[in-house]
Write a protein that holds these residues in place. Structure first.
Motif, PDB file in Angstrom:
ATOM      1  N   TYR A 110       1.483  -0.636 -10.000  1.00  9.35           N
ATOM      2  CA  TYR A 110       1.890   0.380  -9.088  1.00  9.35           C
ATOM      3  C   TYR A 110       0.781   1.212  -8.847  1.00  9.35           C
ATOM      4  CZ  TYR A 110       4.932   3.883  -8.118  1.00  9.35           C
ATOM      5  OH  TYR A 110       5.941   4.809  -6.776  1.00  9.35           O
ATOM      6  N   HIS A 111       0.186   1.774  -7.475  1.00 10.50           N
ATOM      7  CA  HIS A 111      -0.548   3.174  -8.049  1.00 10.50           C
ATOM      8  C   HIS A 111      -2.167   3.064  -8.362  1.00 10.50           C
ATOM      9  CE1 HIS A 111       1.898   5.038  -5.409  1.00 10.50           C
ATOM     10  NE2 HIS A 111       3.102   5.785  -5.764  1.00 10.50           N
ATOM     11  N   GLN A 112      -2.042   2.046  -8.780  1.00 10.56           N
ATOM     12  CA  GLN A 112      -3.589   1.249  -9.370  1.00 10.56           C
ATOM     13  C   GLN A 112      -4.776   1.635  -9.277  1.00 10.56           C
ATOM     14  OE1 GLN A 112      -4.254  -2.975 -10.260  1.00 10.56           O
ATOM     15  NE2 GLN A 112      -6.178  -2.324 -11.455  1.00 10.56           N
ATOM     16  N   VAL A 113      -5.246   1.923  -8.148  1.00  7.40           N
ATOM     17  CA  VAL A 113      -6.259   3.000  -7.574  1.00  7.40           C
ATOM     18  C   VAL A 113      -6.558   4.265  -8.263  1.00  7.40           C
ATOM     19  CG1 VAL A 113      -8.525   3.393  -6.396  1.00  7.40           C
ATOM     20  CG2 VAL A 113      -6.851   1.075  -6.283  1.00  7.40           C
ATOM     21  N   LYS A 114      -5.449   5.022  -8.264  1.00  5.55           N
ATOM     22  CA  LYS A 114      -5.084   6.110  -8.168  1.00  5.55           C
ATOM     23  C   LYS A 114      -4.808   6.986  -9.732  1.00  5.55           C
ATOM     24  CE  LYS A 114      -2.271   7.238  -4.258  1.00  5.55           C
ATOM     25  NZ  LYS A 114      -1.112   7.048  -2.884  1.00  5.55           N
ATOM     26  N   ARG A 115      -3.747   5.680  -9.796  1.00  6.42           N
ATOM     27  CA  ARG A 115      -3.646   5.822 -11.883  1.00  6.42           C
ATOM     28  C   ARG A 115      -5.403   5.647 -12.439  1.00  6.42           C
ATOM     29  NH1 ARG A 115       0.868   1.622 -12.719  1.00  6.42           N
ATOM     30  NH2 ARG A 115       1.033   2.715 -15.237  1.00  6.42           N
ATOM     31  N   LEU A 135       0.617  -1.280   0.759  1.00  5.82           N
ATOM     32  CA  LEU A 135       0.031  -0.314   0.268  1.00  5.82           C
ATOM     33  C   LEU A 135       0.533   0.966   0.248  1.00  5.82           C
ATOM     34  CD1 LEU A 135      -2.763  -0.881   2.301  1.00  5.82           C
ATOM     35  CD2 LEU A 135      -2.452  -1.061  -0.002  1.00  5.82           C
ATOM     36  N   ASP A 136       0.666   2.365  -0.886  1.00  7.33           N
ATOM     37  CA  ASP A 136       1.140   3.079  -0.583  1.00  7.33           C
ATOM     38  C   ASP A 136       1.358   3.866   0.685  1.00  7.33           C
ATOM     39  OD1 ASP A 136       1.527   3.604  -3.560  1.00  7.33           O
ATOM     40  OD2 ASP A 136      -0.772   4.945  -3.964  1.00  7.33           O
ATOM     41  N   GLN A 137       2.448   5.010   0.597  1.00  7.86           N
ATOM     42  CA  GLN A 137       2.440   5.596   2.820  1.00  7.86           C
ATOM     43  C   GLN A 137       1.250   6.179   3.014  1.00  7.86           C
ATOM     44  OE1 GLN A 137       3.290   8.577   3.207  1.00  7.86           O
ATOM     45  NE2 GLN A 137       2.839   9.461   1.931  1.00  7.86           N
ATOM     46  N   ASP A 138       0.567   6.761   1.893  1.00 11.84           N
ATOM     47  CA  ASP A 138      -0.350   7.686   2.318  1.00 11.84           C
ATOM     48  C   ASP A 138      -1.824   6.496   2.112  1.00 11.84           C
ATOM     49  OD1 ASP A 138      -0.390   7.200   0.302  1.00 11.84           O
ATOM     50  OD2 ASP A 138      -0.711   9.880  -0.770  1.00 11.84           O
ATOM     51  N   THR A 139      -1.901   5.681   1.844  1.00 13.26           N
ATOM     52  CA  THR A 139      -3.260   4.496   1.884  1.00 13.26           C
ATOM     53  C   THR A 139      -3.603   4.291   3.264  1.00 13.26           C
ATOM     54  OG1 THR A 139      -2.429   4.332  -0.736  1.00 13.26           O
ATOM     55  CG2 THR A 139      -4.322   2.471   1.382  1.00 13.26           C
ATOM     56  N   THR A 140      -4.665   3.852   3.927  1.00 14.16           N
ATOM     57  CA  THR A 140      -4.732   3.560   4.593  1.00 14.16           C
ATOM     58  C   THR A 140      -5.376   2.292   5.212  1.00 14.16           C
ATOM     59  OG1 THR A 140      -6.702   4.887   4.945  1.00 14.16           O
ATOM     60  CG2 THR A 140      -4.909   5.076   6.025  1.00 14.16           C
ATOM     61  N   ARG A 156      -7.689  10.559  -0.694  1.00 17.49           N
ATOM     62  CA  ARG A 156      -7.263   9.452   0.514  1.00 17.49           C
ATOM     63  C   ARG A 156      -7.936   8.196   0.268  1.00 17.49           C
ATOM     64  NH1 ARG A 156      -9.750  13.195   4.323  1.00 17.49           N
ATOM     65  NH2 ARG A 156     -11.196  11.122   5.258  1.00 17.49           N
ATOM     66  N   LEU A 157      -7.120   7.408   0.358  1.00 18.83           N
ATOM     67  CA  LEU A 157      -7.500   6.363  -0.321  1.00 18.83           C
ATOM     68  C   LEU A 157      -7.302   4.770   0.906  1.00 18.83           C
ATOM     69  CD1 LEU A 157      -7.732   4.073  -2.408  1.00 18.83           C
ATOM     70  CD2 LEU A 157      -5.658   4.030  -3.273  1.00 18.83           C
ATOM     71  N   HIS A 158      -8.127   3.960   1.005  1.00 18.82           N
ATOM     72  CA  HIS A 158      -8.450   2.878   1.900  1.00 18.82           C
ATOM     73  C   HIS A 158      -8.774   1.382   1.493  1.00 18.82           C
ATOM     74  CE1 HIS A 158      -9.541   1.676   5.858  1.00 18.82           C
ATOM     75  NE2 HIS A 158     -10.731   1.388   5.160  1.00 18.82           N
TER      76      HIS A 158
HETATM   77  N1  URA Z   1      -3.849   1.816  -5.594  1.00 19.11           N
HETATM   78  C1  URA Z   1      -3.379   2.788  -5.165  1.00 19.11           C
HETATM   79  O1  URA Z   1      -3.246   3.743  -6.497  1.00 19.11           O
HETATM   80  N2  URA Z   1      -2.181   2.880  -4.183  1.00 19.11           N
HETATM   81  C2  URA Z   1      -3.022   1.653  -3.069  1.00 19.11           C
HETATM   82  O2  URA Z   1      -1.683   1.787  -1.961  1.00 19.11           O
HETATM   83  C3  URA Z   1      -3.160   0.816  -3.216  1.00 19.11           C
HETATM   84  C4  URA Z   1      -3.992   0.402  -4.505  1.00 19.11           C
END
Ligand code: URA
Length: 238
Positions: free
Chosen positions: A184-189, A102-107, A200-202
């Motif tokens: 990598y960073h899938q959801v944000k991308r 998980l990214d550093q800012d993801t909970t 904010r991502l959880h």
């Molecule tokens: N996707 C993201 O962009 N960040 C994460 O931490 C997990 C999934």
């Protein structure tokens, strides 16, 4: 198993260090101090203590952490804390690793284990273990964005199409969706690809295992056998 070997397998140091602990009278087995390093143990339901601290024998460990913000999933964290700072050195000695990152800012839900097969089962790109994410977005989520996420988007430098399932707008700027890969960073991308931005991502769920409500941020728990199976549940139709 010999007492000294059992202690070593549980992360209490080298064989020599474990022998020393035993000779020092630090180890009690089912409540009785045992000073013979070669004492033979039955591993079933084995409880022991080290200087009065209680432990249960575990062949492998499976851990669910509610990851706080500001923690990196790496041992050599550079700009933030490391998630490994949240664990006892005895567990770290067992070589636990993060199951995906998980990214550093993801909970939210992060699994850790010292079982290589479990790690492989959950992270192999072909396994398609679903992961549920919830996110606050910079702009209101439109119907077109939901449609585009469901149809799939292309991500730069990645092969194929990345689609989410069960994309649900829980509030104008609050979205839940399930993804099945883990690039990598899938959801944000993916959100950027449809013209929005994750603020904010959880992560709420892996497979069929949801983050337990009682687990506060920074807290962790061992998974039992049923929870381990839940975490592995995947979608074979994808
Ligand atoms: N996707 C993201 O962009 N960040 C994460 O931490 C997990 C999934």
């Amino acid at each position: 198993m010999l007492l000294e070997k059992m202690l070593q397998s549980q992360g209490f140091g080298s064989r020599k260090a474990c022998q020393q602990l035993i000779k020092n009278g630090a180890i009690a087995i089912q409540g009785e101090v045992q000073t013979d390093p070669k004492y033979k143990l039955d591993l079933n339901d084995l409880n022991f203590s080290v200087y009065g601290d209680d432990y249960q024998y575990r062949e492998k460990v499976y851990i669910a952490l509610n990851k706080p913000q500001g923690y990196e999933c790496s041992h050599q964290a550079t700009h933030h804390f490391s998630v490994f700072d949240l664990f006892d050195p005895v567990l770290l000695n067992r070589g636990i690793q993060c199951v995906g990152r998980l990214d550093q800012d993801t909970t939210g839900l992060l699994l850790l284990t010292d079982d290589g097969q479990f790690l492989q089962a959950l992270t192999h790109p072909k396994k398609h273990v679903p992961k549920i994410y919830q996110m606050h977005t910079a702009d209101p989520v439109t119907d077109e964005q939901i449609e585009a996420l469901s149809q799939g988007v292309e991500l730069r430098n990645e092969k194929g199409i990345f689609a989410a399932t069960e994309v649900m707008r829980l509030a104008p700027q609050y979205l839940q969706m399930t993804v099945h890969q883990g690039v990598y960073h899938q959801v944000k991308r993916m959100l950027a690809a449809v013209g929005n931005k994750v603020e904010r991502l959880h992560r709420q769920q892996i497979g069929a295992f949801a983050l337990p409500q009682h687990l506060a941020q920074g807290e962790w728990m061992y998974l039992d056998a049923a929870q381990i199976e839940q975490a592995k549940l995947r979608n074979d139709s994808l």
